[in-house]
Design a protein around this motif. Structure first.
Motif, PDB file in Angstrom:
ATOM      1  N   ALA A 251       0.848  -1.206   0.000  1.00 50.65           N
ATOM      2  CA  ALA A 251       0.000   0.000   0.000  1.00 50.65           C
ATOM      3  C   ALA A 251       0.878   1.249   0.000  1.00 50.65           C
ATOM      4  O   ALA A 251       0.921   2.005   0.970  1.00 50.65           O
ATOM      5  CB  ALA A 251      -0.929  -0.011   1.218  1.00 50.65           C
ATOM      6  N   ILE A 252       1.592   1.455  -1.114  1.00 50.37           N
ATOM      7  CA  ILE A 252       2.577   2.522  -1.167  1.00 50.37           C
ATOM      8  C   ILE A 252       2.274   3.466  -2.317  1.00 50.37           C
ATOM      9  O   ILE A 252       1.761   3.050  -3.363  1.00 50.37           O
ATOM     10  CB  ILE A 252       3.998   1.929  -1.311  1.00 50.37           C
ATOM     11  N   GLY A 253       2.538   4.737  -2.109  1.00 55.29           N
ATOM     12  CA  GLY A 253       2.335   5.742  -3.133  1.00 55.29           C
ATOM     13  C   GLY A 253       3.436   6.779  -3.064  1.00 55.29           C
ATOM     14  O   GLY A 253       4.367   6.666  -2.254  1.00 55.29           O
ATOM     15  N   ALA A 254       3.343   7.794  -3.902  1.00 51.98           N
ATOM     16  CA  ALA A 254       4.365   8.837  -3.924  1.00 51.98           C
ATOM     17  C   ALA A 254       3.738  10.168  -4.274  1.00 51.98           C
ATOM     18  O   ALA A 254       2.813  10.241  -5.089  1.00 51.98           O
ATOM     19  CB  ALA A 254       5.466   8.496  -4.931  1.00 51.98           C
ATOM     20  N   MET A 255       4.229  11.215  -3.641  1.00 49.31           N
ATOM     21  CA  MET A 255       3.860  12.569  -4.042  1.00 49.31           C
ATOM     22  C   MET A 255       4.546  12.894  -5.363  1.00 49.31           C
ATOM     23  O   MET A 255       5.697  12.489  -5.585  1.00 49.31           O
ATOM     24  CB  MET A 255       4.275  13.576  -2.976  1.00 49.31           C
ATOM     25  N   LEU A 256       3.866  13.648  -6.219  1.00 53.77           N
ATOM     26  CA  LEU A 256       4.445  14.045  -7.497  1.00 53.77           C
ATOM     27  C   LEU A 256       4.026  15.479  -7.787  1.00 53.77           C
ATOM     28  O   LEU A 256       2.909  15.736  -8.243  1.00 53.77           O
ATOM     29  CB  LEU A 256       3.978  13.112  -8.617  1.00 53.77           C
ATOM     30  N   SER A 257       4.913  16.416  -7.509  1.00 51.02           N
ATOM     31  CA  SER A 257       4.594  17.828  -7.718  1.00 51.02           C
ATOM     32  C   SER A 257       4.973  18.302  -9.110  1.00 51.02           C
ATOM     33  O   SER A 257       4.479  19.330  -9.572  1.00 51.02           O
ATOM     34  CB  SER A 257       5.319  18.686  -6.678  1.00 51.02           C
ATOM     35  N   GLY A 258       5.886  17.571  -9.775  1.00 54.36           N
ATOM     36  CA  GLY A 258       6.434  18.047 -11.032  1.00 54.36           C
ATOM     37  C   GLY A 258       7.787  18.703 -10.853  1.00 54.36           C
ATOM     38  O   GLY A 258       8.444  19.045 -11.829  1.00 54.36           O
ATOM     39  N   GLY A 259       8.209  18.880  -9.601  1.00 54.17           N
ATOM     40  CA  GLY A 259       9.535  19.417  -9.321  1.00 54.17           C
ATOM     41  C   GLY A 259      10.595  18.335  -9.433  1.00 54.17           C
ATOM     42  O   GLY A 259      10.296  17.142  -9.575  1.00 54.17           O
ATOM     43  N   LEU A 260      11.845  18.736  -9.344  1.00 55.71           N
ATOM     44  CA  LEU A 260      12.959  17.815  -9.516  1.00 55.71           C
ATOM     45  C   LEU A 260      12.965  16.716  -8.463  1.00 55.71           C
ATOM     46  O   LEU A 260      13.190  15.537  -8.780  1.00 55.71           O
ATOM     47  CB  LEU A 260      14.270  18.606  -9.468  1.00 55.71           C
ATOM     48  N   ASP A 261      12.709  17.063  -7.205  1.00 55.16           N
ATOM     49  CA  ASP A 261      12.855  16.109  -6.107  1.00 55.16           C
ATOM     50  C   ASP A 261      11.782  15.019  -6.140  1.00 55.16           C
ATOM     51  O   ASP A 261      12.090  13.822  -6.171  1.00 55.16           O
ATOM     52  CB  ASP A 261      12.809  16.848  -4.765  1.00 55.16           C
ATOM     53  N   SER A 262      10.517  15.408  -6.100  1.00 53.97           N
ATOM     54  CA  SER A 262       9.444  14.413  -6.067  1.00 53.97           C
ATOM     55  C   SER A 262       9.399  13.617  -7.364  1.00 53.97           C
ATOM     56  O   SER A 262       9.100  12.419  -7.353  1.00 53.97           O
ATOM     57  CB  SER A 262       8.091  15.083  -5.819  1.00 53.97           C
ATOM     58  N   SER A 263       9.711  14.245  -8.494  1.00 48.86           N
ATOM     59  CA  SER A 263       9.704  13.530  -9.771  1.00 48.86           C
ATOM     60  C   SER A 263      10.785  12.460  -9.810  1.00 48.86           C
ATOM     61  O   SER A 263      10.569  11.353 -10.328  1.00 48.86           O
ATOM     62  CB  SER A 263       9.896  14.514 -10.925  1.00 48.86           C
ATOM     63  N   SER A 264      11.960  12.766  -9.256  1.00 51.64           N
ATOM     64  CA  SER A 264      13.043  11.781  -9.217  1.00 51.64           C
ATOM     65  C   SER A 264      12.634  10.562  -8.411  1.00 51.64           C
ATOM     66  O   SER A 264      12.871   9.415  -8.814  1.00 51.64           O
ATOM     67  CB  SER A 264      14.306  12.412  -8.615  1.00 51.64           C
TER      68      SER A 264
END
Length: 639
Positions: A251-264
């Motif tokens: 049950a895992i997910g990820a934040m994705l803002s479109g910035g370098l850090d979260s996108s990586s």
């Protein structure tokens, strides 16, 4: 995102009451969605509120050696294979809590130095009649305590401690002045005068007669020699860090803002999920209206088109920063330095509805990898003026700062006086009046907001001199600048804010950038690996070649949240701010400089597009403090 709690009765002889530890756990039931349990033995009681994010069997506390040792822990250990080998444990499924106790048996109170990961734990050693407590290297897992002559108590949150009989709820003026000034400089104090936090990278040993605080680790660069290709080594460490933080639950997910850090992070996690033939990684993104300065949808779309991800877009329309604020203050158990927290909570809320328990977060990429701005000082100090000019020329494309302005700042600090005078004369002759942003006086960041009497009583000027400003000898070195930034109180403060917000939605945030070997590696990098041709965090950008879409990999801009916050306050909270800051301001008068705050409020109303960040911070913090003080008055116990 589990929770720990415990009570040790000191110099008393009375048995610890099970009812007390049960009451503490009841105050943290949101942290224990998969169960809770407790253990008592004479004068000690330990409790555990369990959220299953590591796939282990059942909640603690766990006992060993015939009950002579007991542990309660909120932890995820990343160097399990190493620990299993060094501790001689053959069972690869051994729980992290068991590894903690075996580590304590082998290395005693030095055991945290052998651990990697996120942890907050307490071990009761009956033979020594000692309670040994520890918190991880960066303060990702919270640990609060109350130390009285007759009783020591601890918990993952403040509320369970306030619920105990005899704990004074007097608020701390020291903490309030620090909040208003944006200075979380004290790693131990909290909003309550009798409740403290165990600082990051510290241990605490409690016996009948004393409480001993020790620091077990200092933030230092890796002693290992750097390899020839820093980007390749970074990618290896970063990949492993993401992998470690995907352990334990599907049950895992990820934040994705479109910035370098979260996108990586999202891209690496998506690749790992695909390689393991797991379902697409769930990602969660905030989406603002097209044309908004906050709109990052094109970058999010680029990442989604590059990898197999299961994306959820969370539309943000009429942003209201004080929406649900009373509830947020209850969760946070006081004020906090995160005006955009309501937006982050919307991600946690949505992730909960999608069945996510663990959320990968790109928080900290700026600090851990570093933009490398200390390199500019190094170039100036070494007299490499041409190299500095070239780097400033490139940086101006990113940050929009006048090149001559920046260049003369460095000349004024590091250049010979005759060269400064000559170049200033030339600049005036050919360019007219030099335009540059004036330096602010050191106290201007907070002196206008804080009541002068409160500032005097809490030694705020001296605290800022000590902890609020980077010393000149530090700023002249990229390595020292980097280490200083990682050591500030803002780091654990941010983790505690996010922890409390996420816990109320049954979410455990995990932060791949805050991995001990990765941090040590980044600290050891030369400045040229962090800043080159105007691109900060260069080593990360190079490491993500072929993984990130180029439009994100070489993205220069970074979203400024100020305009959105100003608009949200004016459009949606004008009546509230009028009441808190103007008509009903007596409650905050002992703490804030009301004439200055109201002047800042007037400027923001007249020219919102010209609102400065200090003015916006003054208004937001004053209103936040007012709402929290009302909550304290009305309930006596805001938690």
């Amino acid at each position: 995102m589990s929770g720990v709690a415990g009570i040790l009765l000191r110099q008393d002889g009375r048995p610890a009451a099970a009812a007390d530890i049960q009451q503490m756990l009841a105050r943290m039931r949101h942290r224990g969605r998969d169960g809770s349990s407790w253990w008592t033995d004479r004068s000690v009681a330990l409790g555990h509120a369990w959220l299953d994010t590591t796939g282990e069997d059942g909640p603690g506390p766990l006992t060993m050696a015939g009950g002579k040792l007991a542990v309660t822990a909120d932890c995820r250990l990343d160097n399990r294979d190493e620990l299993l080998a060094r501790l001689g444990i053959r069972d690869p499924t051994a729980a992290d809590a068991k590894l903690l106790m075996r580590a304590y048996l082998k290395w005693g109170e030095a055991c945290p130095t052998y651990l990697q990961g996120d942890f907050a734990f307490a071990i009761w050693d009956a033979e020594r009649r000692a309670l040994f407590c520890a918190r991880d290297h960066f303060g990702i897992k919270p640990f609060y305590y109350h130390a009285g002559v007759r009783r020591f108590a601890f918990a993952s949150e403040i509320g369970p401690l306030l619920a105990l009989e005899g704990v004074n709820t007097r608020i701390s003026e020291h903490q309030i002045s620090g909040f208003l000034a944006g200075l979380p400089d004290d790693p131990q104090s909290t909003h309550y005068a009798e409740i403290f936090r165990l600082p990051a990278r510290h241990t605490l040993t409690v016996t009948d007669n004393q409480v001993t605080l020790r620091q077990y680790w200092h933030i230092e660069p890796s002693p290992e020699p750097l390899r020839s290709d820093a980007a390749e080594e970074f990618r290896h460490l970063f990949y492993r860090s993401v992998q470690n933080r995907m352990r334990g639950t599907p049950a895992i997910g990820a934040m994705l803002s479109g910035g370098l850090d979260s996108s990586s992070i999202a891209c690496l996690a998506g690749l790992q999920a695909a390689a393991a033939r797991k379902p697409k990684l769930k990602t969660f993104s905030l989406v603002f209206e097209k044309g908004s300065p906050m709109d990052e949808k094109p970058f999010i779309d680029a990442v989604m088109g590059h990898h197999r991800l299961d994306g959820t877009m969370i539309s943000i329309g009429n942003y209201a920063p004080f929406a649900e604020f009373e509830r947020i203050l209850e969760e946070q158990e006081g004020t906090f330095l995160a005006p955009g927290l309501s937006l982050t909570r919307s991600i946690y809320r949505t992730a909960e509805t999608k069945g996510v328990k663990v959320l990968l977060d790109g928080h900290g990429g700026d600090e851990v990898v570093s933009h490398g701005h200390g390199l500019l000082h190094e170039l100036a100090k070494a007299g490499r003026w041409l190299a500095l000019w070239r780097e400033l020329h490139s940086a101006a494309n990113t940050y929009g700062e006048g090149m001559l302005s920046l260049y003369f700042r460095f000349l004024s600090i590091y250049g010979p006086a005759w060269r400064i005078a000559r170049m200033r004369a030339m600049a005036k002759r050919f360019l007219g009046k030099l335009r540059h942003r004036p330096f602010q006086a050191p106290r201007s960041a907070w002196a206008g907001l804080v009541n002068p009497e409160l500032a005097r009583r809490t030694d705020l000027a001296e605290r800022f001199h000590r902890a609020g400003y980077m010393p000149a000898n530090v700023s002249a070195s990229e390595a020292l600048t980097h280490r200083w930034l990682l050591s500030t109180g803002l780091v654990p403060h941010a983790f505690e804010v996010l922890d409390k917000a996420a816990a109320n939605f049954g979410i455990e945030p995990r932060y791949p950038f805050w991995d001990k070997p990765l941090v040590e590696f980044c600290l050891a990098l030369p400045g040229e690996e962090k800043l080159k041709d105007g691109f900060g965090r260069l080593v990360l950008r190079r490491a993500m070649h072929g993984i990130l879409p180029p439009v994100v990999q070489w993205r220069r801009d970074k979203i400024d949240f100020t305009a959105n916050l100003v608009k949200g306050m004016i459009v949606n909270h004008r009546d509230l701010l009028d009441r808190l800051l103007v008509s009903d301001s007596d409650l905050i008068a002992p703490y804030v400089n009301l004439p200055e705050v109201n002047a800042a409020y007037g400027r923001m109303l007249r020219e919102p597009e010209q609102a400065t960040l200090p003015d916006v911070q003054h208004i937001w913090r004053s209103a936040s403090l007012s709402l929290w003080l009302r909550q304290v008055q009305q309930g006596g116990d805001p938690a």
